[in-house]
Write an enzyme that holds these catalytic residues in place. Structure first.
Site, PDB file in Angstrom:
ATOM      1  CB  SER A  73      -5.425  -5.605   1.783  1.00 39.02           C
ATOM      2  OG  SER A  73      -6.779  -5.421   0.803  1.00 39.02           O
ATOM      3  CG  ASP A 219      -5.069  -2.807  -1.230  1.00 41.72           C
ATOM      4  OD1 ASP A 219      -4.137  -3.259  -0.906  1.00 41.72           O
ATOM      5  OD2 ASP A 219      -6.505  -3.213  -0.654  1.00 41.72           O
TER       6      ASP A 219
END
Length: 750
Positions: A73, A219
């Site tokens: 991320s 993500d």
């Protein structure tokens, strides 16, 4: 509700911190030829990932060479930029910039939108368009399209854009993502670097999923927020592991649906992070910046997070000491990274359109022309020009994504342009709502909708329908046909019908009120001036009828009119917002000329101008705003449709709406705003402003009467809220003659 949506959607960005890892034993200094290979692990954490920048700054200052990076991320974004050859200072410069903050905001800055899209802000204030398909609504897949984030990353990584094996970057790199269909962790070690970073940071519901090799990726924090095992497999001896995940909340902090759901997801993610921590070995170093409950999605905390990351790294200098290189070796390491970045920058080769985007070839001609320049893809000026060309295409509103990749071929880098239409489009609807109440019996209510049938033909024509119901019903349509690939020149046939009330006053007394019905049709020819302005000229025919609605029967009766006229308008708009502008300027000048040679009963000219300037410092904003209208060549014989009204909020605020009318009008305003609340602050949770205004102006029946001597001075005090449905104002107005009014507005814009 919007805050809840963000909390639910962004939680996957954060890994929860666990019990502190036992202090690892310091690494013994190694001989220069036996230096341990160092791997860096950077966790997800949204804006808390700013701490990674602070850690990198300390590692650079301490001459600690990084041989491999694995990130998730925001950790993948910081790590990927560093792996591409950027320094910590260069990453910090990007992430502390307005460009980076704007990449995580939706809707984006107005200066990136076309002038046509900006014009919708006046009346259609709900910033959430709904797609229309087969009679049903379609919602966007995400809150943020990701175009600006992609462009920001492209510009900084363009020299290594042709590298398809992440082991061949200046620093070997891995990014973690999650397969949205299976939930599996996906290790990205090759392909397009920016696409990999976008996938790793694509929090579900916030950013759209990214398709890589047929897998729909989101993500990486959902499946592996702390990729220790991945970094270990990259052939390193020692790991520096930076975890910026949220600590779990105590019982007292679990007071709402949002915080409880946040806690539930954080617990689930924590299990994976704990498992990865258990894979750490003696000699590995764990850094846990003390970030408290710093928000994952408030990018104003980046600077503070970076400072706390630097503090955590400096607190571990004793354990990091054995990883230092001597000055000569470290200088050689920095030179090798720089040389690898430069060597990866290929000469520009062929420019192609991706197969899936071939139908948009006409609209991609401008960026294709820019991309065809000579030189290498490492040229900063080239990156800026190509970025500007993509911004112009994206600003027209047809596409969710306008992007490019660099594909290596025969020692050159081919530029492959791509475009993806809005998944909820191309047809969409936007709404607007207007409420005005002066608490004295004068109230108006209007609800409006704009339906856009878009993406028609190669040049992307639009057929627009405006519908309004309430106090002032209206229906209008325009077919906007661009005449070139960039959409600059256009032709626009249009028609409209509206109904409104027009008061007739004398010496401040309302003699009568007329109901005015107007039909108008014509054709315009014009040109957009960049994305900041537009000029139009055209022919119009205006027909209608005014009838006496209220007042003395002895008042002038209603009348029919049938007017043919020339039309011209120049518009300029660089305001950052139409709701509560802080910076920029707008100007509109319009001329309408009725001429007997077109079939009108007489000759008359109507001229209007409006200018607004806004400047801000911190929470303070000052605005100057002037409006002028004149019936040039008509001193009394025209119809009620050409009267200019004044009165109402910011239009001589001490008077009721439309209290004075004349064939000539002028008003100047000085307005001050102070922002007293921001999103996430206070119980209102919306940007809130306190303001005051000073206004001077009047209306006149004849042009020769216009003068400063009889200008009326008024003012107002108000509170303004920038809500999802539009700006809301509650205020009071006062005049030099003791006049006093109160106002409630929803939907008024500047």
């Amino acid at each position: 509700m919007r805050l809840l949506v963000f909390l639910l959607a962004l939680v996957p960005l954060v890994g929860a911190a666990s019990a502190a890892h036992a202090d690892a034993a310091p690494v013994a200094p190694a001989a220069a030829d036996a230096r341990p290979r160092v791997g860096l692990v950077l966790s997800g954490g949204g804006a808390r990932g700013g701490a990674h920048i602070g850690v990198l700054k300390v590692l650079e200052a301490e001459r600690i060479r990084i041989d491999a990076i694995a990130g998730t991320s925001m950790g993948a974004v910081v790590g990927g930029l560093y792996a591409s050859g950027l320094s910590a200072a260069e990453i910090e410069s990007l992430m502390f910039s307005d460009e980076w903050r704007d990449a995580f905001r939706e809707p984006g800055p107005r200066d990136r939108r076309s002038f046509r899209r900006k014009s919708e802000d006046r009346n259609f204030l709900v910033n959430f368009p709904l797609g229309i398909e087969a009679g049903s609504f379609r919602l966007p897949k995400s809150l943020i399209g990701g175009q600006r984030l992609t462009q920001a990353l492209r510009k900084r990584t363009l020299p290594v854009a042709a590298v398809r094996d992440f082991d061949k970057l200046p620093t070997p790199f891995r990014a973690m993502a999650t397969d949205l269909e299976t939930g599996d962790a996906v290790e990205l070690g090759g392909g397009d670097l920016v696409t990999a970073l976008r996938a790793s940071v694509a929090a579900p519901g916030v950013f759209a999923p990214v398709d890589i090799d047929g897998r729909l990726l989101v993500d990486g924090g959902l499946a592996n927020n702390l990729p220790v095992e991945v970094a270990r497999a990259m052939g390193v001896d020692v790991l520096i592991v930076v975890d910026v995940g949220f600590p779990l909340r105590k019982r007292a902090g679990l007071e709402s649906v949002a915080t409880i759901t946040n806690q539930m997801l954080a617990i689930a993610i924590r299990g994976g992070s704990d498992a990865q921590r258990r894979l750490m070995r003696d000699g590995d170093i764990l850094l846990e910046p003390v970030l408290g409950e710093a928000s994952t999605f408030d990018f104003e905390v980046l600077s503070r997070a970076a400072g706390l990351g630097e503090e955590a790294a400096r607190g571990a200098l004793g354990r990091l000491a054995g990883l230092r290189s001597d000055a000569r070796d470290y200088a050689a390491y920095v030179a090798r990274r720089s040389a690898a970045r430069e060597a990866a920058a290929l000469p520009i080769g062929e420019v192609r359109i991706a197969q899936d985007a071939e139908r948009y070839e006409t609209r991609l001609r401008a960026p294709a022309a820019v991309a065809s320049a000579s030189g290498t893809v490492a040229d900063d000026a080239y990156a800026v020009r190509l970025d500007a060309a993509l911004t112009e295409v994206h600003g027209r509103g047809d596409f969710e994504r306008v992007d490019y990749t660099v594909e290596p071929r025969a020692g050159r880098g081919d530029i492959v342009l791509d475009a993806e239409r809005n998944p909820w489009g191309p047809n969409y609807i936007r709404f607007g709502l207007g409420i005005e109440d002066d608490f004295s019996g004068g109230a108006t209510y209007n609800a409006a909708a704009r339906i856009v049938l878009a993406d028609i033909g190669d040049f992307g024509a639009e057929w627009v329908w405006d519908l309004q119901v309430g106090s002032e019903p209206r229906i209008a349509t325009e077919y906007h046909q661009p005449l070139d690939a960039r959409g600059r020149w256009f032709i626009a046939p249009q028609a409209s019908f509206d109904v409104r009330d027009v008061p007739l006053l004398r010496d401040g007394a309302r003699l009568a009120e007329y109901r005015l019905r107007t039909s108008e049709y014509g054709i315009d020819f014009g040109r957009e001036l960049g994305n900041w302005g537009e000029v139009r000229v055209g022919l119009r025919r205006v027909t209608g009828h005014s009838r006496l609605r209220l007042g003395d029967p002895a008042s002038p009766p209603g009348s029919d009119f049938d007017v043919r006229e020339y039309f011209a308008r120049l518009s300029y708009d660089t305001l950052d917002s139409r709701r509560f502008p802080r910076h920029g300027e707008s100007f509109v000048a319009e001329w309408r000329g009725e001429h007997s040679d077109l079939g009108s009963s007489g000759d008359a000219e109507l001229f209007t101008a409006d200018w607004l300037l806004a400047r801000s410092s911190g929470r303070h904003t000052a605005m100057l705003w002037t409006t002028f209208g004149s019936n040039v060549g008509d001193d009394g014989s025209g119809s009620v449709r050409t009267l200019f009204p004044l009165g109402g909020f910011l239009d001589l605020s001490g008077l009721g709406p439309g209290s004075v009318t004349g064939r000539h009008a002028a008003i100047a305003r000085a307005i001050y705003l102070r922002q007293i609340g921001r999103r996430g602050e206070g119980f209102l949770d919306v940007p809130t402003y306190a303001g005051l205004s000073l206004e001077s102006g009047n209306v006149w029946g004849r042009r020769g009467d216009i003068g400063f001597g009889d200008a009326l001075t008024h003012g107002s005090l108000f509170i303004g809220l920038d809500t999802l449905l539009g700006p809301v104002y509650l205020g009071t107005g006062f005049g030099e003659g003791g006049e006093n009014t109160f106002y409630l507005f929803l939907g008024r814009t500047f």
